[in-house]
Write an enzyme that holds these catalytic residues in place. Sequence first.
Site, PDB file in Angstrom:
ATOM      1  N   ASP A  29       0.812  -1.201   0.000  1.00  0.00           N
ATOM      2  CA  ASP A  29       0.000   0.000   0.000  1.00  0.00           C
ATOM      3  C   ASP A  29       0.853   1.262   0.000  1.00  0.00           C
ATOM      4  O   ASP A  29       1.902   1.305   0.632  1.00  0.00           O
ATOM      5  CB  ASP A  29      -0.880  -0.037   1.259  1.00  0.00           C
ATOM      6  CG  ASP A  29      -2.000   0.963   1.174  1.00  0.00           C
ATOM      7  OD1 ASP A  29      -2.756   0.896   0.209  1.00  0.00           O
ATOM      8  OD2 ASP A  29      -2.089   1.809   2.068  1.00  0.00           O
ATOM      9  N   GLU A  74       0.501  -0.212  -4.733  1.00  0.00           N
ATOM     10  CA  GLU A  74      -0.452   0.847  -5.014  1.00  0.00           C
ATOM     11  C   GLU A  74       0.351   2.095  -5.314  1.00  0.00           C
ATOM     12  O   GLU A  74       1.083   2.578  -4.476  1.00  0.00           O
ATOM     13  CB  GLU A  74      -1.344   1.094  -3.795  1.00  0.00           C
ATOM     14  CG  GLU A  74      -2.383   2.143  -4.068  1.00  0.00           C
ATOM     15  CD  GLU A  74      -2.879   2.814  -2.812  1.00  0.00           C
ATOM     16  OE1 GLU A  74      -2.088   3.002  -1.876  1.00  0.00           O
ATOM     17  OE2 GLU A  74      -4.054   3.157  -2.769  1.00  0.00           O
TER      18      GLU A  74
END
Length: 571
Positions: free
Chosen positions: A227, A299
Amino acid sequence: MWSRLLPLCTVLLLCYGKRTTATTTVDWWESATLYQIYPRSFMDSNGDGVGDLNGIASRLEYLKELGVTATWLSPIFKSPMADFGYDISNFTEVDPIFGTMADFDALITKAHQLGLKIILDFVPNHSSDECEWFQKSVRREDGYDDFYVWEDGKIDAQTGERMPPSNWVSVFSGSMWTWNEQRQQYFLHQFLPKQPDLNFRNQMVREHMRGVLKFWSDRGVDGFRIDAVPHIGEKRYANGTYPDEPSSGWSDDPSSYNYHEHIYTKDQPLTLEVVYEWRQFFDEYKRQNGVDTIALLAEAYSSVEVLSDYINNGTHSGTQIPMNFNLMSLIGYSTAKNVEDLVKGWMDTIWPRHQTANWVLGNHDSARLANRVGREKVDLMTMLVHALPGTSVTYYGEEIGMSNVATEYTPVSCDDRDPERTPMQWDTTAHAGFTTGSTTWLPVSVDYEQLNVATERSVARSHLNIFKGMTKLKQTLAFKAFKDENGFSFGAVLPQVFQVVRTAAKQEEYRILINMGNKIEYLYGLANQTMVYVLLSQFSPHSYGEKVDLSKRLYMMPYEAVVLRWSTDGD
Ligand SMILES: *[C@@H]1O[C@H](CO)[C@@H](O)[C@H](O)[C@H]1NC(C)=O
Ligand SMILES: *[C@@H]1O[C@H](CO)[C@@H](O)[C@H](O)[C@H]1NC(C)=O
Ligand SMILES: *[C@@H]1O[C@H](CO)[C@@H](O)[C@H](O)[C@H]1NC(C)=O
Ligand SMILES: [Ca+2]
Ligand SMILES: [Ca+2]
């Protein structure tokens, strides 16, 4: 008139050819169908109205039915939930709201029995301020002193007041630096003050994070979706100062994240170094344990050029799948030409260098597909992402066409991303079959009586059945990574009609035609071939098995999308 120009346009179709390498092995993630589960909202097993691991385990057969290769779970780790699990207090513990470690192990075991892979969300950019590491760091305990980014700040020459070390603004607005009374220093946080950034210049931090990856890998996890990668590292001069960021011209509000151009707090060399290090860890893990390649997702809302470096910078490898959000910018008015530009953006930059692609349709931070592009185009998008080469990524519920739940229905305590996080709609029973309890943590959409798994199973051209049709095609040779003799081309054959062609070694060919517009379109002389309709969107007037001679005329109704097939065996 456009139709007359068609043969010319066809010549301009962008074709992508053979791989230069001799290898034909396809790693599992290369043409996978990935499915993101938001654990709070997928399935509740104990009636408390919040989804959990046992709930997910009870629905794994559904993922199999969908044709999913791997599912990735948004964070399930111990967290005070200041940012719904993206603020982790213990990276190696399951939050009790989701269940126990035993539940997790059972989930993995069942998934593997079914041939499904599990990917976990890994949130390295920060921890919760309630994490034991942060507490130790505040107290300057041995080894933890530099676990986070601590600085004294600057003294203003005029006022004598203490100021943060730089003008950096956090993603959620306000200074990226917060003063800690106890330690008498500023700490850095790219997100909330409750999410202090880990200091990746510290080797012990890196070692700990590798330890976390090992912990979950040892439990059988097949991959990690990492992330907020761009925010891992920040620029710091050798003399210990942090350069101010220049203004971007995009905002008049100095406390807004858009005010600055993030040249010192995003995509820094340190970040790439850390990503390469993780890949080395995974490669080594694979050598030692003989496990299937672990896909390292990331991400990263960054430019394709930057993403390219995250994959491989020439000497070092990083992530296999840097998630591609390009197609998420499509809206109701988008044309086939827009689609072509977005696809081309990736295929021209990333594909030639890395032979990898992925297409994300939605996630927990953006509006539902039906709200972004309109319900009539949900199937078109489903057909598009599965027709393109590489990995498709679907957010739970998009396969049944779930829509945003208006915010006025949502509890005030929750945040503005709630509308796309409502409970999965399983059937027509109370709470859409999500829970046996009396409440749900977010309200169930009012449209659940039409849009749910059970109902859509029995409707021939439901969103669900079109999704399943595409994942099935994705498993055929023609749709797998196009290597060797397999071919692929795409392009807008008319301003409103997008075409994807997939071929398998001259034995089989598929054409996916998508009419993005609200008018009837005519295609003349598309190819010297007779093909058969094998998959049709909801409003298509055609029928399965119907033949069409592409050397003549083919017409498409508004928002119609079809898959045509030709093969040497004649069916
Ligand atoms: C996380 O939890 C485990 C198991 O309860 C414990 O051994 C470990 O010290 C904890 N780690 C942190 C950073 O709090
Ligand atoms: C620290 O180094 C940077 C880059 O070399 C320089 O611009 C800056 O003025 C230096 N700051 C101090 C306080 O020495
Ligand atoms: C790739 O990145 C590594 C690690 O950051 C660096 O040492 C190396 O020089 C880079 N290679 C190229 C070709 O830029
Ligand atoms: Ca529960
Ligand atoms: Ca950081």
